[in-house]
Design a protein around this motif. Structure first.
Motif, PDB file in Angstrom:
ATOM      1  N   PRO A  61      -7.302  -9.854 -15.556  1.00  0.00           N
ATOM      2  CA  PRO A  61      -7.008  -9.412 -14.187  1.00  0.00           C
ATOM      3  C   PRO A  61      -5.631  -8.790 -14.072  1.00  0.00           C
ATOM      4  CG  PRO A  61      -7.900 -11.637 -14.205  1.00  0.00           C
ATOM      5  CD  PRO A  61      -7.615 -11.279 -15.627  1.00  0.00           C
ATOM      6  N   ALA A  62      -4.639  -9.420 -14.768  1.00  0.00           N
ATOM      7  CA  ALA A  62      -3.290  -8.874 -14.702  1.00  0.00           C
ATOM      8  C   ALA A  62      -3.269  -7.457 -15.224  1.00  0.00           C
ATOM      9  CB  ALA A  62      -2.335  -9.762 -15.507  1.00  0.00           C
ATOM     10  N   SER A  64      -5.966  -5.471 -15.357  1.00  0.00           N
ATOM     11  CA  SER A  64      -6.773  -4.651 -14.460  1.00  0.00           C
ATOM     12  C   SER A  64      -5.952  -4.211 -13.264  1.00  0.00           C
ATOM     13  CB  SER A  64      -7.977  -5.451 -13.980  1.00  0.00           C
ATOM     14  OG  SER A  64      -8.860  -5.656 -15.051  1.00  0.00           O
ATOM     15  N   PHE A  65      -5.151  -5.134 -12.759  1.00  0.00           N
ATOM     16  CA  PHE A  65      -4.441  -4.827 -11.524  1.00  0.00           C
ATOM     17  C   PHE A  65      -2.972  -4.631 -11.755  1.00  0.00           C
ATOM     18  CE2 PHE A  65      -8.297  -7.122 -10.444  1.00  0.00           C
ATOM     19  CZ  PHE A  65      -8.933  -6.152  -9.685  1.00  0.00           C
ATOM     20  N   ASP A  67      -0.313  -6.015 -13.443  1.00  0.00           N
ATOM     21  CA  ASP A  67       0.649  -7.035 -13.051  1.00  0.00           C
ATOM     22  C   ASP A  67       1.289  -7.650 -14.293  1.00  0.00           C
ATOM     23  OD1 ASP A  67       2.134  -8.974 -11.904  1.00  0.00           O
ATOM     24  OD2 ASP A  67       0.476  -9.792 -10.685  1.00  0.00           O
ATOM     25  N   LEU A  70       2.539 -11.249 -14.105  1.00  0.00           N
ATOM     26  CA  LEU A  70       1.504 -12.268 -14.229  1.00  0.00           C
ATOM     27  C   LEU A  70       1.097 -12.442 -15.682  1.00  0.00           C
ATOM     28  CD1 LEU A  70      -0.526 -14.174 -12.892  1.00  0.00           C
ATOM     29  CD2 LEU A  70      -2.109 -12.241 -12.817  1.00  0.00           C
TER      30      LEU A  70
ATOM     31  N   PHE B  40      -8.299   0.203  -8.365  1.00  0.00           N
ATOM     32  CA  PHE B  40      -8.410  -1.202  -7.979  1.00  0.00           C
ATOM     33  C   PHE B  40      -9.756  -1.493  -7.340  1.00  0.00           C
ATOM     34  CE2 PHE B  40      -3.821  -3.057  -7.753  1.00  0.00           C
ATOM     35  CZ  PHE B  40      -3.533  -2.512  -8.999  1.00  0.00           C
ATOM     36  N   LYS B  43     -12.371  -1.909  -9.785  1.00  0.00           N
ATOM     37  CA  LYS B  43     -12.280  -3.143 -10.555  1.00  0.00           C
ATOM     38  C   LYS B  43     -12.599  -4.382  -9.726  1.00  0.00           C
ATOM     39  CE  LYS B  43      -9.439  -1.478 -14.246  1.00  0.00           C
ATOM     40  NZ  LYS B  43      -8.113  -1.379 -14.880  1.00  0.00           N
ATOM     41  N   PHE B  44     -12.432  -4.271  -8.359  1.00  0.00           N
ATOM     42  CA  PHE B  44     -12.804  -5.432  -7.546  1.00  0.00           C
ATOM     43  C   PHE B  44     -14.242  -5.833  -7.815  1.00  0.00           C
ATOM     44  CE2 PHE B  44      -9.394  -4.257  -4.201  1.00  0.00           C
ATOM     45  CZ  PHE B  44      -8.477  -5.071  -4.837  1.00  0.00           C
ATOM     46  N   LYS B 151       4.948  -1.272  -5.971  1.00  0.00           N
ATOM     47  CA  LYS B 151       3.719  -1.504  -6.725  1.00  0.00           C
ATOM     48  C   LYS B 151       2.607  -1.865  -5.749  1.00  0.00           C
ATOM     49  CE  LYS B 151       3.993  -2.841 -11.082  1.00  0.00           C
ATOM     50  NZ  LYS B 151       3.985  -3.754 -12.226  1.00  0.00           N
ATOM     51  N   ARG B 153      -0.116  -3.979  -4.483  1.00  0.00           N
ATOM     52  CA  ARG B 153      -0.602  -5.366  -4.617  1.00  0.00           C
ATOM     53  C   ARG B 153      -1.602  -5.607  -3.506  1.00  0.00           C
ATOM     54  NH1 ARG B 153       1.140  -5.788  -9.074  1.00  0.00           N
ATOM     55  NH2 ARG B 153      -0.981  -6.507  -9.127  1.00  0.00           N
ATOM     56  N   PHE B 154      -2.174  -6.811  -3.455  1.00  0.00           N
ATOM     57  CA  PHE B 154      -3.133  -7.030  -2.372  1.00  0.00           C
ATOM     58  C   PHE B 154      -3.151  -8.486  -1.981  1.00  0.00           C
ATOM     59  CE2 PHE B 154      -5.236  -6.945  -6.468  1.00  0.00           C
ATOM     60  CZ  PHE B 154      -5.834  -8.183  -6.525  1.00  0.00           C
ATOM     61  N   ARG B 171     -10.009 -15.653 -10.816  1.00  0.00           N
ATOM     62  CA  ARG B 171      -9.140 -14.822 -11.641  1.00  0.00           C
ATOM     63  C   ARG B 171      -8.506 -13.704 -10.816  1.00  0.00           C
ATOM     64  NH1 ARG B 171     -12.771 -12.550 -15.643  1.00  0.00           N
ATOM     65  NH2 ARG B 171     -11.003 -11.970 -16.957  1.00  0.00           N
ATOM     66  N   LEU B 172      -9.284 -13.243  -9.829  1.00  0.00           N
ATOM     67  CA  LEU B 172      -8.735 -12.198  -8.950  1.00  0.00           C
ATOM     68  C   LEU B 172      -7.604 -12.768  -8.107  1.00  0.00           C
ATOM     69  CD1 LEU B 172      -9.107  -9.241  -8.022  1.00  0.00           C
ATOM     70  CD2 LEU B 172     -10.505 -10.130  -6.154  1.00  0.00           C
ATOM     71  N   THR B 174      -5.528 -14.948  -8.967  1.00  0.00           N
ATOM     72  CA  THR B 174      -4.255 -15.086  -9.693  1.00  0.00           C
ATOM     73  C   THR B 174      -3.436 -13.819  -9.586  1.00  0.00           C
ATOM     74  OG1 THR B 174      -5.236 -14.310 -11.769  1.00  0.00           O
ATOM     75  CG2 THR B 174      -5.288 -16.689 -11.356  1.00  0.00           C
ATOM     76  N   VAL B 175      -4.127 -12.700  -9.398  1.00  0.00           N
ATOM     77  CA  VAL B 175      -3.393 -11.431  -9.359  1.00  0.00           C
ATOM     78  C   VAL B 175      -2.930 -11.104  -7.931  1.00  0.00           C
ATOM     79  CG1 VAL B 175      -3.459  -9.082 -10.267  1.00  0.00           C
ATOM     80  CG2 VAL B 175      -5.082 -10.765 -11.111  1.00  0.00           C
TER      81      VAL B 175
END
Lengths: 517, 184
Positions: A61-62, A64-65, A67, A70, B40, B43-44, B151, B153-154, B171-172, B174-175
């Motif tokens: 995920p890190a 992918s997004f 980060d 993270l 993003f 990937k969601f 950056k 982020r969400f 897992r999502l 965590t980001v």
């Protein structure tokens, strides 16, 4: 030597045990260590690969997004894994996205991710693992961890060494006790064997302590001893018998030798006695002959005086008696003479040389013709009859033989006498042949004895001592005498003489030569 | 590179925001930002689970509605071309406020919609539609983009997701910059 041999077997058994233990340990430890190292290698690679995969999943995920913070945080959880030295995440384009390393990590991160998989770099295990989510490569995880194979090998070596030492010590202690189970019976046999050799006492026996091969060995050894004992006993008995036999034989030989000696000495004594008796007899004979001569001469002399001086005064008959007295005394004189000759032949020392027997024979024949000139006898004497002997005795022998022939042909018409020699290889045989009265061969065994006569005195005068004398002469010359005859057809007397070295008797005798008609 | 460009774009946007509505720089800024956001969005799909009932059939399409952000829609179309989301072929539809929102699985509402955002969200509430906004509000869509330190982020609003029968992967979360949970 005793203790060395004793130790030798034990040491060998001990060595066998220890070497076996060592070999077993080496194989077992080697296999264990090899298995463990292989397992370690595989497990560690699997572990790290799984770790990388987990890490990839965590940081996906890190990535992918976008980060990195993270991702770095995710990586820093590896702190809890002491063996992991460093980790990094690369993004899909190969750029370094996040890193983490332990304090003592002094290497640089690879600028680009390597090929996926795990490989060993010296003392580190390096793992690259792609991060794939839903069929898309998001990036790559890099892990660097300790690879402790070599230190494990070192550790295992120390452990193996210690284990081996401990095991060898235990093996040594147990083996040095247990090997006595094997070595003691063997050493016991050996002890008995040594004692048997030293003392030659075959009645000893080894004690059977076990039912194994050593027990069989003990039985075989004992059986052997029994056999040896039996044979030794037999041998000794046989030796004793032999010794007894030898002793007996020696004793009987000694007895025989003693008897022989006794016999010899007896023979010597007897011979001496006989010789002495002979000498006495001959001396007696000689003295008697001499002593007889004197009275005989007196009888003859006075008879002669009586005949010559008082013949006229005596009657015819007395004169005839006187003549008979004188004839008797003459015969007696001859007898005495012959006896003296015979005795002399036995006593005189031989003086041998080469003698021409033909010459002697001629002289004898001449004398005989001189004595009886009216007789016509055809006498042939072979030429060159050489003989080796005493001339006087050989003359006496020929005188006797030729005068015998002369005498026994006195009544034969055309009397014939031949004196010659026959030769074969080594033997020279002389002969005197006549065609006179001859004699019966049945009596020939008496022929050469003294006083043995085959004819009456009236037929042919003689004393019966002549042939005995001839035989004595021939025998003293080492020869032999024998005769062949038939009544009325004549007789042949053969005699030989011992051959002297360089005898030349055969030189000239070629055939009969009539010398006198 | 992308970060640097984003940085420049952000600075420019801060300086020129509200002064120039048009211009090349602004245009660039929007394009870069929307490219990231489009990625993003795509990937969601990996971290959100839609209920089975959201799709007409197993081979039905995954429909994305983009409202008030044509640039993003264009970017997204490029990204999803040849890809699937939640194992379904993807269709990107540019929508305008007031258009029917039936059959959609994901709706992006650009900030250009402004005050129309709330009615739109209300319309979509209770349906298995992942709503993504650019609002900083705690009551906006399930996922709301924010720009922090240049950056993208969400934030994730779990109560809304729950209401819409959507399951958001941990897992999502965590980001996510913030995760707003139920009851708060």
């Amino acid at each position: 030597m005793r203790t060395r041999a004793l130790r030798s077997l034990r040491v060998k058994l001990l060595l066998v045990d220890l070497l076996t233990t060592l070999a077993a340990l080496t194989v077992a430890l080697g296999a264990m260590v090899a298995y463990d190292l292989r397992a370690y290698h595989r497990n560690w690679i699997n572990d790290m690969t799984t770790q990388a995969q987990l890490l990839g999943s965590t940081v996906a995920p890190a990535l992918s997004f976008d980060d990195p913070a993270l991702a770095t945080e995710n990586l820093s959880f590896l702190r809890s894994r002491a063996k992991v030295r460093a980790a990094a995440v690369y993004n899909a384009r190969g750029g370094l996205f996040a890193t983490w390393s332990s304090e003592h990590w002094n290497r640089a991160f690879p600028s680009l991710p390597g090929e996926e998989g795990a490989h060993v770099e010296g003392r580190n295990l390096v793992v690259f693992k792609r991060i794939i989510e839903h069929g898309e490569i998001l990036g790559t995880v890099y892990l660097c961890a300790d690879y402790e194979l070599y230190s494990r090998v070192a550790d295992y070596s120390v452990i193996a060494l210690l284990v081996a030492l401990a095991a060898m010590l235990v093996a040594f202690l147990t083996s040095s006790r247990l090997q006595q189970i094997v070595s003691d019976p063997v050493l016991a046999i050996r002890k008995v064997a040594r004692e048997v050799i030293d003392t030659r006492d075959y009645s000893r026996r080894a004690r059977k302590a076990s039912d194994d091969e050593v027990g069989e060995l003990v039985e075989a050894f004992n059986a052997m001893l029994t056999e040896i004992e039996r044979r030794t006993g037999e041998l000794e008995a046989s030796n004793r018998r032999l010794a007894t036999e030898i002793q007996e034989r020696t004793r009987s030989e000694e007895e025989i030798a003693r008897l022989n000696q006794e016999l010899e000495s007896r023979v010597r004594t007897r011979t001496a006695e006989l010789e002495s008796a002979n000498r006495e007899l001959e001396a007696f004979c000689s003295s008697v002959s001499h002593d007889l001569r004197a009275p005989l001469r007196a009888v003859d002399g006075f008879s002669q005086v009586l005949e010559q001086e008082y013949a006229a005064a005596l009657p015819q008959e007395a004169r005839r008696y006187l003549a008979r007295i004188r004839g008797g005394t003459l015969r007696m004189a001859h007898l005495i003479e012959d006896l003296l000759n015979l005795s002399r032949v036995s006593r005189v020392t031989l003086e041998r040389r080469q003698v021409d027997l033909a010459t002697i024979a001629t002289e004898v024949v001449d004398e005989l013709r001189g004595g009886e000139p009216h007789r016509v006898v055809d006498i042939s004497i072979w030429d060159g009859m050489m003989g080796y002997g005493d001339p006087r005795l050989l003359r006496a022998a020929l005188e006797n033989l030729i005068s015998n022939a002369w005498k026994f042909t006195s009544r034969t018409e055309q009397a014939r006498i031949e004196i010659g020699v026959l030769r074969d290889n080594a033997q020279t045989t002389y002969f005197v042949r006549d065609n006179g009265a001859g004699f019966d061969m049945a009596h020939c065994d008496k022929l050469f004895g003294a006083f043995q006569r085959l004819h009456s005195v009236r037929e042919f005068p003689g004393t019966g001592v002549g042939l005995a004398t001839v035989r004595r002469i021939v025998e003293r010359h080492g020869g032999r005498i024998w005769a062949d005859a038939r009544v009325g057809k004549g007789a042949v007397f053969f005699f030989t003489l011992a051959v002297a070295d360089g005898d030349s008797a055969s030189d000239a005798a070629q055939g009969p030569v009539k010398s006198v008609a | 590179m992308a970060a640097l460009r984003l940085l420049i774009a952000s600075l420019l946007s801060v300086l020129l925001a509200g002064i120039w509505q048009s211009g090349l720089a602004v245009e660039d800024l929007t394009e870069a930002e929307y490219r990231i956001k489009a990625a993003f969005l795509y990937k969601f799909g990996d971290y959100v689970q839609w209920p089975q009932s959201a799709f007409a059939s197993p081979s039905g399409t995954f429909q994305i509605g983009v409202i008030g952000a044509d640039t993003l829609a264009d970017q997204l179309e490029q990204i999803v071309a040849g890809h699937t989301m939640a194992d379904h072929p993807v269709i990107v539809r540019k929508l305008k406020a007031g258009e029917a929102l039936n059959g959609l699985h994901l709706v992006f509402i650009g900030r250009s919609q402004g005050a129309k955002l709330t009615p739109l969200l209300d319309t979509l509430r209770g349906r298995p539609v992942l709503t993504v906004t650019e609002s900083d509000s705690d009551t906006a869509g399930v996922i709301n983009f924010v720009v922090v330190d240049d950056k993208v982020r969400f934030d994730v609003l779990l109560p809304t997701a729950e209401e819409d029968s959507l399951k958001i992967s941990a897992r999502l979360l965590t980001v996510a910059r913030r995760v707003i949970k139920g009851g708060s």
